[in-house]
Write an enzyme that holds these catalytic residues in place. Structure first.
Site, mmCIF file in Angstrom:
data_model
loop_
_atom_site.group_PDB
_atom_site.id
_atom_site.type_symbol
_atom_site.label_atom_id
_atom_site.label_comp_id
_atom_site.label_asym_id
_atom_site.label_seq_id
_atom_site.Cartn_x
_atom_site.Cartn_y
_atom_site.Cartn_z
ATOM 1 N N ASN A 266 0.864 -1.286 -0.058
ATOM 2 C CA ASN A 266 0.178 -0.118 -0.168
ATOM 3 C C ASN A 266 0.855 1.194 -0.125
ATOM 4 O O ASN A 266 1.506 1.451 0.861
ATOM 5 C CB ASN A 266 -1.009 0.145 1.251
ATOM 6 C CG ASN A 266 -1.827 1.216 1.251
ATOM 7 O OD1 ASN A 266 -1.255 2.276 0.987
ATOM 8 N ND2 ASN A 266 -3.158 1.057 1.829
ATOM 9 N N GLU B 167 -3.583 2.124 -3.140
ATOM 10 C CA GLU B 167 -3.754 3.628 -2.671
ATOM 11 C C GLU B 167 -2.826 4.367 -3.627
ATOM 12 O O GLU B 167 -1.786 4.982 -3.164
ATOM 13 C CB GLU B 167 -3.504 3.740 -1.303
ATOM 14 C CG GLU B 167 -4.696 3.543 -0.275
ATOM 15 C CD GLU B 167 -4.622 4.328 0.828
ATOM 16 O OE1 GLU B 167 -4.195 4.081 1.869
ATOM 17 O OE2 GLU B 167 -5.144 5.502 0.739
ATOM 18 N N ASP C 207 -4.333 -4.866 0.608
ATOM 19 C CA ASP C 207 -4.617 -4.233 1.742
ATOM 20 C C ASP C 207 -6.168 -4.788 2.153
ATOM 21 O O ASP C 207 -6.851 -4.118 1.498
ATOM 22 C CB ASP C 207 -4.330 -2.702 1.910
ATOM 23 C CG ASP C 207 -4.800 -2.189 3.068
ATOM 24 O OD1 ASP C 207 -5.195 -2.777 3.924
ATOM 25 O OD2 ASP C 207 -4.775 -0.832 3.145
ATOM 26 N N ASN D 86 -7.478 -4.362 5.204
ATOM 27 C CA ASN D 86 -7.901 -3.581 6.180
ATOM 28 C C ASN D 86 -8.823 -4.315 7.056
ATOM 29 O O ASN D 86 -9.794 -3.921 7.616
ATOM 30 C CB ASN D 86 -8.830 -2.760 5.677
ATOM 31 C CG ASN D 86 -8.188 -1.416 5.404
ATOM 32 O OD1 ASN D 86 -7.477 -0.800 5.954
ATOM 33 N ND2 ASN D 86 -8.658 -0.661 4.189
ATOM 34 N N ASP E 113 -2.331 -6.445 5.650
ATOM 35 C CA ASP E 113 -1.798 -6.392 4.506
ATOM 36 C C ASP E 113 -1.779 -8.025 4.284
ATOM 37 O O ASP E 113 -0.829 -8.430 5.100
ATOM 38 C CB ASP E 113 -0.885 -5.593 3.950
ATOM 39 C CG ASP E 113 -0.866 -4.244 4.173
ATOM 40 O OD1 ASP E 113 -1.246 -3.563 3.301
ATOM 41 O OD2 ASP E 113 -0.645 -3.569 5.286
ATOM 42 N N ASP F 219 2.560 4.439 5.429
ATOM 43 C CA ASP F 219 2.370 4.038 6.795
ATOM 44 C C ASP F 219 2.313 2.264 6.504
ATOM 45 O O ASP F 219 2.523 1.788 7.881
ATOM 46 C CB ASP F 219 1.059 4.422 7.399
ATOM 47 C CG ASP F 219 0.201 4.868 6.333
ATOM 48 O OD1 ASP F 219 0.100 4.409 5.348
ATOM 49 O OD2 ASP F 219 -1.017 5.545 6.968
ATOM 50 N N HIS F 220 2.446 1.723 5.623
ATOM 51 C CA HIS F 220 2.397 0.228 5.374
ATOM 52 C C HIS F 220 3.714 -0.086 4.908
ATOM 53 O O HIS F 220 4.650 0.647 4.498
ATOM 54 C CB HIS F 220 1.512 -0.177 4.381
ATOM 55 C CG HIS F 220 0.006 0.005 4.513
ATOM 56 N ND1 HIS F 220 -0.830 -0.856 4.806
ATOM 57 C CD2 HIS F 220 -0.752 1.209 4.472
ATOM 58 C CE1 HIS F 220 -2.088 -0.481 4.914
ATOM 59 N NE2 HIS F 220 -2.219 1.042 4.883
#
Length: 265
Positions: free
Chosen positions: A7, A34, A147, A149, A218, A247-248
């Site tokens: 991501n 993303e 991802d 989530n 993920d 942030d991933h």
DNA sequence: ATGCCTAATGCAATTAGA
């Protein structure tokens, strides 16, 4: 063969980090989520300079998914998740690369819960389960990567009690994810690393990475034909420590070469 | 309950992320 998911949280803003990691890790296939870029702003040329061909489904501002392959052109089989023609969010792309079918997905976050975003998440998971039922049963190796989530279990979050009301840890989402796995998918991280603590995301807030206050959201799932070839998996967590990083962190698997036709008994 | 931080858009402040 190495297959990864990342991501990027903005493929153009993240381009230096992405290119640096691609040169370092050299995955054969990469699923990106993303993109946060419209279709015509995908950094196709910069990736081609590193030898990667891509298929992608962009969207202005949010979402966006891609599949990259080094030295091969991905053969696109889907560019959205079937089951809802009204869904305009770019969250699913599917392509075949070197005999492996790969579904790259960016499952909706679903917060705040309850509400329409959470309902959308649950509906999206059901559509994914429908698609995955077809994919899991194929004789060919299939990978679902992205991802999700979804925090699958207590072992996948630094403080489970703080996430009880969150859409990522919601019982309904976790139960649906468990139903997906029950179709016959193998979670590549758990298959290789057992119950070890493995995170793929650390919030930008409150020094989460330094404190290792992470989540595992993920995932890379393998159908039986792919799982038979699984040799390794991991998270390149050091990438989360780079400047101007997502942030991933990237997650990857390695697969053994396909058996030659006729080599099976 | 909210902010903490970050990206994209587009040039300020909003929306969204997880």
């Amino acid at each position: 063969m190495k297959i990864a998911t990342y991501n990027a949280n903005g493929v153009n803003g993240r381009l230096p980090v992405l290119l640096r990691w691609l040169e370092e890790a050299r995955p054969d296939v990469l699923c990106l989520q993303e993109l946060k870029a419209p279709q015509d702003k995908f950094p196709k040329t910069a990736l081609a300079d590193l030898g990667y061909y891509a298929v992608w489904q962009g969207q202005a501002r949010w979402n966006g998914v891609a599949i990259l392959a080094r030295g091969h052109r991905p053969e696109e089989t889907q560019r959205s998740l079937p089951g809802d023609p009204e869904d305009v969010q770019s969250r699913y792309i599917e392509a075949a690369v070197r005999g492996i079918l790969i579904g790259g997905l960016y499952l909706p976050n679903g917060n705040p819960k309850p509400g329409p975003k959470f309902d959308y998440k649950l509906g999206w998971i059901e559509r994914l389960i429908d698609r995955a039922a077809t994919l899991v049963a194929l004789d060919a190796p299939v990978i679902l990567a992205g991802d999700f989530n979804i925090i699958p279990t207590d072992a996948d979050v630094y403080k489970p009690e703080r996430w009880l009301k969150d859409a990522l840890f919601a019982p309904e989402a976790r139960a649906a994810y468990a139903r997906l796995l029950d179709q016959g998918w193998t979670d590549a991280i758990r298959a290789i690393h057992g119950g070890d603590t493995v995170y793929t995301f650390w919030d930008y807030f409150r020094d989460a990475y330094a404190r290792n206050a992470g989540l595992r959201i993920d995932h890379i799932l393998l159908n039986p034909a792919a799982a038979a070839r699984l040799t390794g998996s991991g998270v390149d967590r050091h990438v989360r420590g780079w400047e101007k990083t997502s942030d991933h962190a990237p997650v990857w698997i390695t697969l053994s070469d396909a058996k030659r036709r006729g080599a099976e008994r």
